[in-house]
Motif scaffolding. Structure first.
Motif, PDB file in Angstrom:
ATOM      1  N   ARG A 171     -63.961  99.299  38.632  1.00 37.00           N
ATOM      2  CA  ARG A 171     -64.901  98.601  37.740  1.00 37.00           C
ATOM      3  C   ARG A 171     -64.333  97.251  37.327  1.00 37.00           C
ATOM      4  O   ARG A 171     -65.047  96.240  37.324  1.00 37.00           O
ATOM      5  CB  ARG A 171     -65.193  99.468  36.509  1.00 37.00           C
ATOM      6  N   GLU A 176     -69.873  97.719  40.204  1.00 35.93           N
ATOM      7  CA  GLU A 176     -70.757  98.148  39.117  1.00 35.93           C
ATOM      8  C   GLU A 176     -71.456  99.454  39.449  1.00 35.93           C
ATOM      9  O   GLU A 176     -71.592  99.824  40.616  1.00 35.93           O
ATOM     10  CB  GLU A 176     -71.809  97.065  38.848  1.00 35.93           C
ATOM     11  N   ASP A 208     -70.375 102.845  33.880  1.00 33.50           N
ATOM     12  CA  ASP A 208     -70.642 101.672  33.043  1.00 33.50           C
ATOM     13  C   ASP A 208     -71.021 102.104  31.619  1.00 33.50           C
ATOM     14  O   ASP A 208     -70.560 101.521  30.637  1.00 33.50           O
ATOM     15  CB  ASP A 208     -71.765 100.819  33.646  1.00 33.50           C
TER      16      ASP A 208
END
Lengths: 463, 105
Positions: A171, A176, A208
């Protein structure tokens, strides 16, 4: 324990074996070939591989799958078979030191991880991290066994931080929407050939969304952030324990699985039907999470019921679902007709595959840990059956020409499948006969035994 | 091997597989007409080699039972137990919903 993994959605998908898109799928030739090969090997080694998807998994997002590691090589085979997208398997670098295995791992896109305890291993895992980031960056899929070791206990070993560090590192490097998918592999008998496997895929965790929570508490989220790594590892730990077998000991594992089976048998639409292993394993998993007093009550109820059944000489299936004469006769006629149709092909299959079968049986007699047996049995089977079939094809070409060789290539799997189907039909027939014969005996069973059975069902459902 | 034996254990399954392959090619929606024609031609004109080649290169047929499955009582109980495990149902809610499914409460 609070987890971001949401409860199971009722709209679940159940598959068997290859679970992929709904129709004939489009994938690269290499992927197609590997999928086909793995599917064939899995079908040969296991009687059935059932898959349960708790919820949908985004098909194009980068995915990091974490799974329990009870079966060694078998885990990799099963996961390659059931995952819609072929994962790059992160595995110990010692595998690459075995000549054929190393090439095979490279071919299927394996990623070596170095462990300090492996002699001659590299000291840094920078390359492994970088390979994982690259794989995820291309919306790829990697598979990690975060316990780091194969287990011979019916519980998850402490989950290590590697999976969390890879996910957070990827990340940070700009990948993403990484989805962390916990998957539990349940073996009916991991050391046996032709046993059944249930794969329980949980809900994916959106990295995320999880990272945003860590950030809101003021931490910067990187692979070097100890708090974030620890928190994410705990998320992985909780997710994995929900879907994978995780019992105190073997006695509890046996009792909770039997209890789940007994409780569910009473609820089947067809009382003579078999409890699907997937349903049994999922219910047993939830029982393992119950308070200790509830688990003890269930274990005790199962123990008392089992004692009574052993005394009467019946199994729970026979007690609960004795076959009527009409039902048995209809089943008998059908099974005999199918077995008769299979017989000529099964006979040829038995003649060709008898010696490799004996070799695999002999390997099964070796006194090794079940997780080792789960690795060496399929590997031996693949090797000896492969060599035998190669010889048959070569002989066919030598004696009758290329057309015969190609026909042998097509027909050898058909003969093996016919032999397996024939033998399993005979076993089914024998079980049906036992249940039919049990009919009169079951009627004479005292109410005490039935009361004990009710106690098990109530302990499972009411506790 | 006698002729009858060869017919049963060699020719019969090959013919069965060949017919299955022809039907599958005809029904496949991912092939253009030209490719269907090519495959059918290969299967008919060079049956053994065409069949072997088709078996090797054909994409896997998914076996997924798509969409929600019929939820039996047994399945409903397992889903309830999982929802309780995940904290989505309280003990009271679990027993209330369970009572609706079974006679045990």
């Amino acid at each position: 324990m609070v987890s971001r993994l949401k409860p199971a959605a009722p709209a679940a998908l159940i598959g068997s074996g290859d679970v992929s898109a709904g129709v004939l799928t489009s994938m690269s030739r290499k992927d197609r070939f590997i999928t086909k090969l793995v599917s064939f090997l899995t079908r040969a080694v296991y009687q059935d591989v059932e898959v349960y998807w708790t919820g949908p998994v985004p098909p194009d997002a980068p995915q990091l799958t974490v799974s329990n590691h009870f079966g060694g090589f078998a885990d990799g085979l099963v996961m390659l078979n059931v995952m819609p997208r072929r994962p790059g398997i992160v595995a110990r670098d010692v595998i690459w030191k075995i000549p054929v295995a190393g090439r095979l791992m490279n071919w299927i896109g394996g990623i070596p991880v170095h462990k300090p305890e492996d002699r001659g291993s590299a000291t840094s895992n920078d390359e492994m991290f970088s390979s994982c980031y690259d794989a995820l960056r291309g919306d790829g899929h990697i598979l990690i066994f975060p316990e780091g070791v194969t287990r011979n206990e019916p519980s998850i070993a402490p989950v290590k931080t590697g999976a969390a560090r890879i996910a957070l590192g990827a990340r940070t490097s700009g990948v993403e929407c990484i989805q962390l998918l916990p998957v539990g592999i349940h073996y009916e008998d991991k050391a046996a050939l032709r046993s059944r496997v249930f794969v329980n895929a949980g809900l994916p965790l959106d990295l995320d969304a999880a990272a945003e929570e860590f950030e809101s508490s003021g931490n910067s989220v990187t692979a070097n952030d100890r708090d974030a790594v620890r928190a994410l590892t705990e998320e992985i730990n909780v997710g994995l324990r929900r879907v994978a077998p995780d019992y105190e000991n073997w006695e509890e594992a046996y009792a909770l699985n039997r209890a789940a089976e007994i409780a569910l048998r009473s609820q089947l639409d067809d009382p003579a039907g078999e409890v699907p292993p997937g349903l049994r394993d999922r219910l047993a998993n939830t029982l393992a999470d119950r308070p200790e007093t509830s688990r003890n009550l269930i274990t005790q109820a199962v123990g008392e019921y089992r004692q009574d059944l052993d005394g009467a000489g019946f199994s729970d299936a026979e007690l609960n679902s004795a076959l009527s004469t009409g039902h048995f006769m209809r089943s008998l006629v059908w099974q005999v007709v199918v077995a008769a149709l299979l017989f000529p092909f099964a006979l040829v299959g038995a003649a060709i595959n008898f010696i490799p079968y004996l070799i695999v049986k002999a390997v099964g007699l070796l006194r090794v840990a079940p997780s080792v047996a789960a690795s060496i049995k399929p590997v031996t089977a693949i090797a000896v059956f492969g060599i035998t079939w190669g010889v048959v094809i070569w002989q066919s070409i030598s004696n009758y020409g290329w057309v015969a060789g190609v026909a042998a290539f097509i027909l050898l799997p058909v003969y093996l499948a016919a032999t397996i189907a024939f033998l399993e039909r005979v076993v089914r027939l024998w079980r049906g006969f036992r249940r039919w014969r049990a009919g009169s005996g079951v009627r004479a069973i005292t109410d005490d035994v039935r009361t004990r059975r009710t106690a098990v069902v109530e302990a499972v459902l009411a506790e | 091997m006698s002729g009858v034996w060869v017919l049963i254990v060699v020719a019969l399954p090959l013919i069965g597989l060949l017919v299955g392959a022809v039907i599958e090619v005809a029904r496949r929606s991912d092939l253009t007409r030209l490719w269907k024609f090519v495959w059918l031609g290969a299967l008919v004109l060079i049956p053994i080699f065409g069949l072997a080649f088709y078996i090797v290169v054909r994409p896997p047929r998914a076996e997924q039972v798509g969409g929600p499955t019929d939820v039996s009582n047994a399945e409903a109980i397992v889903i309830l137990a999982e929802r309780r495990q995940h904290g989505d149902l309280t003990e009271a809610e679990f027993h209330m919903e369970l009572a609706a499914i079974t006679s045990v409460d």
